[in-house]
Design a protein around this motif. Structure first.
Motif, PDB file in Angstrom:
ATOM      1  N   LYS A   1       0.830  -1.208   0.000  1.00 38.88           N
ATOM      2  CA  LYS A   1       0.000   0.000   0.000  1.00 38.88           C
ATOM      3  C   LYS A   1       0.863   1.257   0.000  1.00 38.88           C
ATOM      4  O   LYS A   1       0.566   2.221  -0.710  1.00 38.88           O
ATOM      5  CB  LYS A   1      -0.935   0.000   1.213  1.00 38.88           C
ATOM      6  CG  LYS A   1      -2.046  -1.015   1.123  1.00 38.88           C
ATOM      7  CD  LYS A   1      -2.889  -1.024   2.394  1.00 38.88           C
ATOM      8  CE  LYS A   1      -3.958  -2.090   2.333  1.00 38.88           C
ATOM      9  NZ  LYS A   1      -4.781  -2.120   3.557  1.00 38.88           N
TER      10      LYS A   1
ATOM     11  N   LYS B   1      -0.692  17.987   8.082  1.00 33.88           N
ATOM     12  CA  LYS B   1      -1.373  19.128   7.463  1.00 33.88           C
ATOM     13  C   LYS B   1      -1.126  20.425   8.228  1.00 33.88           C
ATOM     14  O   LYS B   1      -2.018  21.230   8.410  1.00 33.88           O
ATOM     15  CB  LYS B   1      -2.881  18.891   7.342  1.00 33.88           C
ATOM     16  CG  LYS B   1      -3.268  17.806   6.383  1.00 33.88           C
ATOM     17  CD  LYS B   1      -4.697  17.884   5.944  1.00 33.88           C
ATOM     18  CE  LYS B   1      -5.680  17.622   7.047  1.00 33.88           C
ATOM     19  NZ  LYS B   1      -7.060  17.484   6.589  1.00 33.88           N
TER      20      LYS B   1
ATOM     21  N   ALA C   1      -0.783  13.547   1.304  1.00 33.98           N
ATOM     22  CA  ALA C   1      -2.255  13.503   1.248  1.00 33.98           C
ATOM     23  C   ALA C   1      -2.738  12.067   1.067  1.00 33.98           C
ATOM     24  O   ALA C   1      -3.692  11.635   1.723  1.00 33.98           O
ATOM     25  CB  ALA C   1      -2.772  14.399   0.129  1.00 33.98           C
ATOM     26  N   SER C   2      -2.077  11.331   0.196  1.00 33.40           N
ATOM     27  CA  SER C   2      -2.446   9.925  -0.014  1.00 33.40           C
ATOM     28  C   SER C   2      -2.173   9.098   1.232  1.00 33.40           C
ATOM     29  O   SER C   2      -2.939   8.194   1.565  1.00 33.40           O
ATOM     30  CB  SER C   2      -1.676   9.340  -1.201  1.00 33.40           C
ATOM     31  OG  SER C   2      -2.011  10.020  -2.390  1.00 33.40           O
TER      32      SER C   2
ATOM     33  N   ARG D   1      -2.225  10.235   4.362  1.00 33.97           N
ATOM     34  CA  ARG D   1      -3.280  10.566   5.330  1.00 33.97           C
ATOM     35  C   ARG D   1      -4.549   9.784   5.024  1.00 33.97           C
ATOM     36  O   ARG D   1      -5.183   9.212   5.920  1.00 33.97           O
ATOM     37  CB  ARG D   1      -3.584  12.070   5.310  1.00 33.97           C
ATOM     38  CG  ARG D   1      -2.639  12.905   6.120  1.00 33.97           C
ATOM     39  CD  ARG D   1      -3.145  14.328   6.298  1.00 33.97           C
ATOM     40  NE  ARG D   1      -3.420  15.017   5.055  1.00 33.97           N
ATOM     41  CZ  ARG D   1      -2.513  15.644   4.311  1.00 33.97           C
ATOM     42  NH1 ARG D   1      -1.252  15.654   4.689  1.00 33.97           N
ATOM     43  NH2 ARG D   1      -2.856  16.253   3.200  1.00 33.97           N
ATOM     44  N   THR D   2      -4.915   9.724   3.745  1.00 33.78           N
ATOM     45  CA  THR D   2      -6.101   8.975   3.332  1.00 33.78           C
ATOM     46  C   THR D   2      -5.943   7.502   3.676  1.00 33.78           C
ATOM     47  O   THR D   2      -6.865   6.881   4.221  1.00 33.78           O
ATOM     48  CB  THR D   2      -6.355   9.159   1.818  1.00 33.78           C
ATOM     49  OG1 THR D   2      -6.564  10.550   1.561  1.00 33.78           O
ATOM     50  CG2 THR D   2      -7.559   8.367   1.351  1.00 33.78           C
ATOM     51  N   LEU D   3      -4.784   6.934   3.366  1.00 30.95           N
ATOM     52  CA  LEU D   3      -4.519   5.532   3.675  1.00 30.95           C
ATOM     53  C   LEU D   3      -4.643   5.278   5.182  1.00 30.95           C
ATOM     54  O   LEU D   3      -5.261   4.294   5.597  1.00 30.95           O
ATOM     55  CB  LEU D   3      -3.117   5.138   3.181  1.00 30.95           C
ATOM     56  CG  LEU D   3      -2.640   3.727   3.512  1.00 30.95           C
ATOM     57  CD1 LEU D   3      -3.560   2.680   2.902  1.00 30.95           C
ATOM     58  CD2 LEU D   3      -1.202   3.537   3.026  1.00 30.95           C
ATOM     59  N   CYS D   4      -4.079   6.163   5.992  1.00 24.82           N
ATOM     60  CA  CYS D   4      -4.133   5.999   7.448  1.00 24.82           C
ATOM     61  C   CYS D   4      -5.568   6.116   7.965  1.00 24.82           C
ATOM     62  O   CYS D   4      -5.953   5.412   8.904  1.00 24.82           O
ATOM     63  CB  CYS D   4      -3.239   7.024   8.134  1.00 24.82           C
ATOM     64  SG  CYS D   4      -1.475   6.728   7.889  1.00 24.82           S
ATOM     65  N   ASP D   5      -6.371   6.998   7.353  1.00 18.40           N
ATOM     66  CA  ASP D   5      -7.780   7.140   7.745  1.00 18.40           C
ATOM     67  C   ASP D   5      -8.590   5.906   7.371  1.00 18.40           C
ATOM     68  O   ASP D   5      -9.464   5.483   8.128  1.00 18.40           O
ATOM     69  CB  ASP D   5      -8.413   8.367   7.071  1.00 18.40           C
ATOM     70  CG  ASP D   5      -7.941   9.686   7.673  1.00 18.40           C
ATOM     71  OD1 ASP D   5      -7.407   9.672   8.810  1.00 18.40           O
ATOM     72  OD2 ASP D   5      -8.097  10.730   7.000  1.00 18.40           O
ATOM     73  N   GLU D   6      -8.284   5.332   6.221  1.00 17.93           N
ATOM     74  CA  GLU D   6      -9.047   4.176   5.734  1.00 17.93           C
ATOM     75  C   GLU D   6      -8.606   2.863   6.374  1.00 17.93           C
ATOM     76  O   GLU D   6      -9.401   1.948   6.526  1.00 17.93           O
ATOM     77  CB  GLU D   6      -8.918   4.075   4.211  1.00 17.93           C
ATOM     78  CG  GLU D   6      -9.621   5.201   3.482  1.00 17.93           C
ATOM     79  CD  GLU D   6      -9.351   5.206   1.985  1.00 17.93           C
ATOM     80  OE1 GLU D   6      -8.526   4.390   1.498  1.00 17.93           O
ATOM     81  OE2 GLU D   6      -9.953   6.040   1.288  1.00 17.93           O
TER      82      GLU D   6
ATOM     83  N   HIS E   1      -6.871   1.767   9.699  1.00 20.53           N
ATOM     84  CA  HIS E   1      -6.369   2.204  10.995  1.00 20.53           C
ATOM     85  C   HIS E   1      -5.180   1.389  11.486  1.00 20.53           C
ATOM     86  O   HIS E   1      -4.377   1.896  12.285  1.00 20.53           O
ATOM     87  CB  HIS E   1      -7.496   2.193  12.027  1.00 20.53           C
ATOM     88  CG  HIS E   1      -8.525   3.234  11.736  1.00 20.53           C
ATOM     89  ND1 HIS E   1      -9.782   3.194  12.261  1.00 20.53           N
ATOM     90  CD2 HIS E   1      -8.502   4.338  10.944  1.00 20.53           C
ATOM     91  CE1 HIS E   1     -10.484   4.234  11.833  1.00 20.53           C
ATOM     92  NE2 HIS E   1      -9.727   4.934  11.024  1.00 20.53           N
TER      93      HIS E   1
END
Length: 171
Positions: free
Chosen positions: A26, A90, A112-113, A115-120, A122
């Protein structure tokens, strides 16, 4: 560079070593190789920046702007170390200037990607943030030692001057 090659490199770097194969994959998908020749400024304090970097080879120097003193070296980082952590949070602006001390190869990860990966995911989010926190903790200790080194000698010089002048007036 292919995702598979990036994944192999990530598996070998201290910051990303120990992540599962799936997590490495990932990360590799949102990463790219990025090289900086010796003397290149990677980013400057106060600037916006969109990537974080894991150093593959080479060394970089972190400098901080000190009024009336210029940009002073604070820390040197090398293979496996993380550079540009502010981008993941950020914060908007980089907290230091980073310059390549020698030819430096990095793996650039789009913040940014990430952050998105970490949000999706956990699980990987926890792993990445834990590693960032560890890196920041180590830098805090190193920075404290640097400050003691920079200002400690001046303090001791002042104490010696004070003691010498006190002895001179008392005798």
């Amino acid at each position: 560079m292919e995702t598979q090659q990036l994944q192999q490199i990530l598996m070998e770097l201290r910051f990303t070593a120990g992540l599962s194969e799936g997590e490495q994959q990932k990360l590799a998908r949102i990463s790219r190789a990025r090289d900086f020749p010796k003397g290149t400024t990677i980013f400057t304090e106060g600037s916006a920046h969109k990537d974080i970097y894991v150093i593959r080879t080479g060394r970089v120097e972190i400098c901080m702007s000190i009024p009336a003193r210029g940009c002073l070296p604070v820390l040197t980082l090398e293979s496996g170390d993380l550079v540009g952590w502010s981008s993941i949070l950020k914060l908007g602006e980089m907290t230091a200037t980073v310059v390549a001390l020698e030819d430096t190869q990095t793996i650039a990860i789009d913040a940014a990607s990430l952050r998105t990966l970490c949000d999706e995911d956990h699980d990987i989010g926890y792993q990445i943030m834990h590693r960032i926190a560890t890196a920041l903790s180590q830098r805090l200790v190193a920075s404290r030692l640097q400050v003691l080194d920079m200002f400690g000698l001046e303090l001791f010089d002042d104490v010696d001057s004070y003691e010498n002048s006190s002895r001179g007036t008392a005798e």
